[in-house]
Write a protein that holds these residues in place. Structure first.
Motif, mmCIF file in Angstrom:
data_model
loop_
_atom_site.group_PDB
_atom_site.id
_atom_site.type_symbol
_atom_site.label_atom_id
_atom_site.label_comp_id
_atom_site.label_asym_id
_atom_site.label_seq_id
_atom_site.Cartn_x
_atom_site.Cartn_y
_atom_site.Cartn_z
ATOM 1 N N PHE A 65 39.388 51.710 68.391
ATOM 2 C CA PHE A 65 37.913 51.787 67.626
ATOM 3 C C PHE A 65 37.283 50.925 67.020
ATOM 4 C CE2 PHE A 65 41.162 53.075 64.705
ATOM 5 C CZ PHE A 65 40.657 53.555 64.030
ATOM 6 N N ALA A 66 36.344 50.874 66.643
ATOM 7 C CA ALA A 66 35.815 49.757 65.647
ATOM 8 C C ALA A 66 34.999 50.259 64.669
ATOM 9 C CB ALA A 66 35.186 48.561 66.492
ATOM 10 N N THR A 67 34.929 50.140 63.724
ATOM 11 C CA THR A 67 34.660 50.503 61.875
ATOM 12 C C THR A 67 34.235 49.395 61.112
ATOM 13 O OG1 THR A 67 34.420 52.389 60.383
ATOM 14 C CG2 THR A 67 36.896 50.951 61.252
ATOM 15 N N GLY A 68 33.378 49.755 60.135
ATOM 16 C CA GLY A 68 33.409 49.057 58.994
ATOM 17 C C GLY A 68 31.429 49.132 59.040
ATOM 18 N N ARG A 69 30.855 48.417 57.580
ATOM 19 C CA ARG A 69 29.656 48.785 57.836
ATOM 20 C C ARG A 69 29.454 47.737 58.242
ATOM 21 N NH1 ARG A 69 32.627 48.424 52.482
ATOM 22 N NH2 ARG A 69 31.823 46.034 51.714
ATOM 23 N N SER A 70 29.585 46.566 58.046
ATOM 24 C CA SER A 70 28.900 45.214 58.482
ATOM 25 C C SER A 70 30.327 44.695 59.863
ATOM 26 C CB SER A 70 28.797 44.058 57.192
ATOM 27 O OG SER A 70 29.551 43.635 56.470
ATOM 28 N N GLN A 71 29.622 43.322 59.389
ATOM 29 C CA GLN A 71 30.771 42.235 60.828
ATOM 30 C C GLN A 71 31.393 41.163 59.985
ATOM 31 O OE1 GLN A 71 29.270 39.529 63.551
ATOM 32 N NE2 GLN A 71 26.530 40.806 64.361
ATOM 33 N N SER A 72 31.239 40.804 58.238
ATOM 34 C CA SER A 72 32.635 41.155 57.719
ATOM 35 C C SER A 72 33.222 41.928 56.489
ATOM 36 C CB SER A 72 31.426 40.252 56.623
ATOM 37 O OG SER A 72 30.646 41.501 55.378
#
Length: 299
Positions: free
Chosen positions: A108-115
């Motif tokens: 899975f992928a998560t996080g509010r932005s690419q950074s």
């Protein structure tokens, strides 16, 4: 931020239509609430704060819930090499890399932005997939990062969460007689608010699930185009789905709440009503799209 993931205009149009329909439902919901109970400021503020926290800390929440940890290049050189090569191909910054110690093969992928993005794979996935299949899965997950899918899904879910909270708040308020002491319509208004909230929650739930399925199809297509080998992702999906099917249901139930994150759901999408409620398209639908894409790329 621009990258080399190719846009899919048909799927983008479907997602835009779904978000537009969600917007119409939410506008009608707010209008009905204003007419029925006059003030929703406190509830909106509370829900807004909860959704903001979910959005802002999405990476930490997901990693903690799935017992995953961010790893270094020295700990997982093979995994880092694949992620960095695909990111260079996509012309995007490399996200953090995490591993979850789960036998269930998934990613899975998560996080509010690419950074702040994190791409996570399970130890079960690393043991089972070939290098080519791992390429396909990670390209799919990097597409989610590039297309800011966490932002899209968090925004889309806001008033669905609000509707559920309103229904509960109204029910508890009526149980303790709050509205009777203040006047304002009594039991009929309570019933009306709960009915409207329940309807909005149900409709927004179905639309968000549809949006999630479009999102998965878009990630399949974009990831396969990036690698130029749709068959690798198709092979990985078949392998993952087959292995998950052999895991006892009792062991999968703990992971089922995170289906929207995974490349393949812990319980596969069925037909009929279950397909409407699923976060993912059926395996057959995904394989058909990848087969069509393989023909396009060979032409």
């Amino acid at each position: 931020m621009r990258n080399r993931f190719r846009p899919d205009h048909e799927l983008t149009a479907r997602m835009a239509l779904t978000v537009f329909l969600l917007g119409l439902v939410y506008v009608a919901f707010i209008a009905a609430l204003v007419a029925l109970i006059k003030s929703m400021v406190v509830i909106v503020v509370i829900v807004g704060a909860l959704v903001w926290a979910q959005f802002w800390f999405s990476d930490r929440i997901a990693l903690y819930a799935l017992r995953a940890r961010v790893v270094t290049r020295e700990e997982e050189p093979r995994l880092y090499a694949v992620v960095e090569r695909l990111c260079a191909l996509a012309d995007m910054p490399a996200p953090r890399v995490a591993v979850a110690d789960l036998d269930m093969p998934n990613a899975f992928a998560t996080g509010r932005s690419q950074s702040r993005a994190v791409v996570c794979v399970t130890t079960g996935l690393l043991r089972r997939l070939s290098p080519e299949e791992l390429d396909g899965v990670l390209a799919h997950e990097l597409s989610h990062v590039a297309h800011r899918d966490v932002v899209v899904m968090t925004t889309a879910s806001f008033l669905g969460v609000l509707a559920g909270l309103v229904a509960r708040f109204t029910m508890y308020s009526s149980m303790f007689g709050g509205r009777d002491r203040r006047g304002g319509g009594g039991f009929p208004v309570v019933l009306a608010v709960m009915a409207v909230s329940a309807l909005v929650y149900a409709v927004s739930y179905l639309l968000i699930r549809a949006l999630s399925r479009y999102r998965e199809l878009a990630a399949d297509r974009a990831g396969a185009i990036l690698t130029g080998r749709p068959s690798d992702l198709a092979s990985a999906l078949v392998s993952i789905s087959g292995d998950i099917a052999r895991i006892p249901s009792r062991d999968l139930r703990a992971e089922q709440p995170f289906n929207a994150f995974f490349v393949v759901p812990a319980f596969g999408a069925g037909a009929g009503l279950s397909a409407l409620l699923s976060t993912h398209p059926t395996l057959e639908r995904r394989l058909d799209q990848l087969a069509e894409l393989a023909i396009e790329l060979e032409a």
